[in-house]
Scaffold this motif. Structure first.
Motif, PDB file in Angstrom:
ATOM      1  N   LYS A  60       0.819  -1.214   0.000  1.00  0.00           N
ATOM      2  CA  LYS A  60       0.000   0.000   0.000  1.00  0.00           C
ATOM      3  C   LYS A  60       0.850   1.260   0.000  1.00  0.00           C
ATOM      4  O   LYS A  60       0.579   2.213  -0.743  1.00  0.00           O
ATOM      5  CB  LYS A  60      -0.935   0.001   1.211  1.00  0.00           C
ATOM      6  CG  LYS A  60      -2.084  -0.984   1.073  1.00  0.00           C
ATOM      7  CD  LYS A  60      -2.940  -1.001   2.303  1.00  0.00           C
ATOM      8  CE  LYS A  60      -3.806   0.243   2.346  1.00  0.00           C
ATOM      9  NZ  LYS A  60      -4.777   0.204   3.457  1.00  0.00           N
ATOM     10  N   GLU A  61       1.892   1.276   0.818  1.00  0.00           N
ATOM     11  CA  GLU A  61       2.733   2.468   0.923  1.00  0.00           C
ATOM     12  C   GLU A  61       3.541   2.690  -0.353  1.00  0.00           C
ATOM     13  O   GLU A  61       3.605   3.810  -0.868  1.00  0.00           O
ATOM     14  CB  GLU A  61       3.665   2.339   2.131  1.00  0.00           C
ATOM     15  CG  GLU A  61       4.399   3.617   2.434  1.00  0.00           C
ATOM     16  CD  GLU A  61       5.211   3.537   3.714  1.00  0.00           C
ATOM     17  OE1 GLU A  61       5.896   4.510   3.999  1.00  0.00           O
ATOM     18  OE2 GLU A  61       5.163   2.509   4.418  1.00  0.00           O
ATOM     19  N   VAL A  62       4.142   1.627  -0.890  1.00  0.00           N
ATOM     20  CA  VAL A  62       4.920   1.757  -2.123  1.00  0.00           C
ATOM     21  C   VAL A  62       4.024   2.189  -3.274  1.00  0.00           C
ATOM     22  O   VAL A  62       4.359   3.096  -4.035  1.00  0.00           O
ATOM     23  CB  VAL A  62       5.649   0.427  -2.450  1.00  0.00           C
ATOM     24  CG1 VAL A  62       6.233   0.455  -3.848  1.00  0.00           C
ATOM     25  CG2 VAL A  62       6.733   0.148  -1.424  1.00  0.00           C
ATOM     26  N   GLN A  63       2.852   1.578  -3.380  1.00  0.00           N
ATOM     27  CA  GLN A  63       1.908   1.936  -4.445  1.00  0.00           C
ATOM     28  C   GLN A  63       1.509   3.400  -4.335  1.00  0.00           C
ATOM     29  O   GLN A  63       1.463   4.119  -5.335  1.00  0.00           O
ATOM     30  CB  GLN A  63       0.691   1.034  -4.353  1.00  0.00           C
ATOM     31  CG  GLN A  63      -0.376   1.304  -5.377  1.00  0.00           C
ATOM     32  CD  GLN A  63      -1.548   0.353  -5.223  1.00  0.00           C
ATOM     33  OE1 GLN A  63      -1.381  -0.764  -4.751  1.00  0.00           O
ATOM     34  NE2 GLN A  63      -2.709   0.779  -5.610  1.00  0.00           N
ATOM     35  N   LYS A  64       1.217   3.856  -3.138  1.00  0.00           N
ATOM     36  CA  LYS A  64       0.802   5.245  -2.919  1.00  0.00           C
ATOM     37  C   LYS A  64       1.877   6.224  -3.380  1.00  0.00           C
ATOM     38  O   LYS A  64       1.585   7.196  -4.081  1.00  0.00           O
ATOM     39  CB  LYS A  64       0.480   5.453  -1.445  1.00  0.00           C
ATOM     40  CG  LYS A  64       0.073   6.877  -1.101  1.00  0.00           C
ATOM     41  CD  LYS A  64      -0.453   6.969   0.311  1.00  0.00           C
ATOM     42  CE  LYS A  64       0.677   7.205   1.281  1.00  0.00           C
ATOM     43  NZ  LYS A  64       0.216   7.467   2.645  1.00  0.00           N
ATOM     44  N   PHE A  65       3.120   5.949  -3.032  1.00  0.00           N
ATOM     45  CA  PHE A  65       4.178   6.887  -3.367  1.00  0.00           C
ATOM     46  C   PHE A  65       4.631   6.771  -4.811  1.00  0.00           C
ATOM     47  O   PHE A  65       5.118   7.751  -5.376  1.00  0.00           O
ATOM     48  CB  PHE A  65       5.336   6.758  -2.374  1.00  0.00           C
ATOM     49  CG  PHE A  65       4.997   7.386  -1.053  1.00  0.00           C
ATOM     50  CD1 PHE A  65       5.055   8.753  -0.890  1.00  0.00           C
ATOM     51  CD2 PHE A  65       4.577   6.607   0.011  1.00  0.00           C
ATOM     52  CE1 PHE A  65       4.707   9.342   0.325  1.00  0.00           C
ATOM     53  CE2 PHE A  65       4.232   7.183   1.223  1.00  0.00           C
ATOM     54  CZ  PHE A  65       4.307   8.560   1.381  1.00  0.00           C
ATOM     55  N   ILE A  66       4.462   5.622  -5.452  1.00  0.00           N
ATOM     56  CA  ILE A  66       4.704   5.529  -6.896  1.00  0.00           C
ATOM     57  C   ILE A  66       3.677   6.402  -7.618  1.00  0.00           C
ATOM     58  O   ILE A  66       4.003   7.140  -8.545  1.00  0.00           O
ATOM     59  CB  ILE A  66       4.648   4.072  -7.389  1.00  0.00           C
ATOM     60  CG1 ILE A  66       5.875   3.298  -6.920  1.00  0.00           C
ATOM     61  CG2 ILE A  66       4.546   4.018  -8.909  1.00  0.00           C
ATOM     62  CD1 ILE A  66       5.825   1.812  -7.252  1.00  0.00           C
ATOM     63  N   ASN A  67       2.418   6.312  -7.176  1.00  0.00           N
ATOM     64  CA  ASN A  67       1.363   7.133  -7.787  1.00  0.00           C
ATOM     65  C   ASN A  67       1.606   8.622  -7.583  1.00  0.00           C
ATOM     66  O   ASN A  67       1.218   9.433  -8.419  1.00  0.00           O
ATOM     67  CB  ASN A  67      -0.004   6.743  -7.231  1.00  0.00           C
ATOM     68  CG  ASN A  67      -0.528   5.461  -7.828  1.00  0.00           C
ATOM     69  OD1 ASN A  67      -0.171   5.102  -8.950  1.00  0.00           O
ATOM     70  ND2 ASN A  67      -1.355   4.752  -7.093  1.00  0.00           N
ATOM     71  N   LYS A  68       2.238   8.993  -6.472  1.00  0.00           N
ATOM     72  CA  LYS A  68       2.540  10.403  -6.210  1.00  0.00           C
ATOM     73  C   LYS A  68       3.747  10.898  -6.997  1.00  0.00           C
ATOM     74  O   LYS A  68       4.062  12.074  -6.963  1.00  0.00           O
ATOM     75  CB  LYS A  68       2.796  10.622  -4.716  1.00  0.00           C
ATOM     76  CG  LYS A  68       1.542  10.601  -3.882  1.00  0.00           C
ATOM     77  CD  LYS A  68       1.857  10.968  -2.454  1.00  0.00           C
ATOM     78  CE  LYS A  68       0.573  11.065  -1.644  1.00  0.00           C
ATOM     79  NZ  LYS A  68       0.837  11.511  -0.267  1.00  0.00           N
ATOM     80  N   GLY A  69       4.451   9.979  -7.679  1.00  0.00           N
ATOM     81  CA  GLY A  69       5.580  10.379  -8.506  1.00  0.00           C
ATOM     82  C   GLY A  69       6.924  10.295  -7.812  1.00  0.00           C
ATOM     83  O   GLY A  69       7.906  10.835  -8.311  1.00  0.00           O
TER      84      GLY A  69
END
Length: 100
Positions: free
Chosen positions: A12-21
């Motif tokens: 969840k955390e990695v996905q969130k920050f990949i989406n944030k760029g």
């Protein structure tokens, strides 16, 4: 990276920050079951030209990330205190062939 709090742990955390760029090297554990838990992460990395690699064990990945718990994915962010080592790792991971 763990000492400088420059790691992202968990899907969840990695996905969130990949989406944030956010930029960094993503490392995935190969023994994660079911694979559906994180099978979208490599696609997200490829879409954003982020390097990623697989390691055999999620328990080893958790220990390497400074945690007592196993983790199936981490993202290592660059930091000025270990920039030279990060660049070496980035070069090695970028040189790896894409998995089939």
């Amino acid at each position: 990276a763990a000492k400088h709090k420059q790691l992202r742990r968990g899907v969840k955390e990695v996905q969130k920050f990949i989406n944030k760029g956010e930029k960094g090297i993503t490392v995935l554990a190969g023994d994660t079951l079911p694979i559906d838990v994180y099978c979208h992460i490599p696609i997200m990395c490829e879409d954003r030209s982020l390097p990623y690699a697989y390691v055999p064990s999620k328990s080893d990945l958790g220990i390497a990330a400074g945690s007592k718990r196993p983790t199936c994915v981490i993202m290592i962010k660059p930091h000025e205190d270990y920039q030279e080592t990060y660049d070496e790792c980035l070069e090695e991971v970028s040189a790896l062939p894409l998995p089939l």
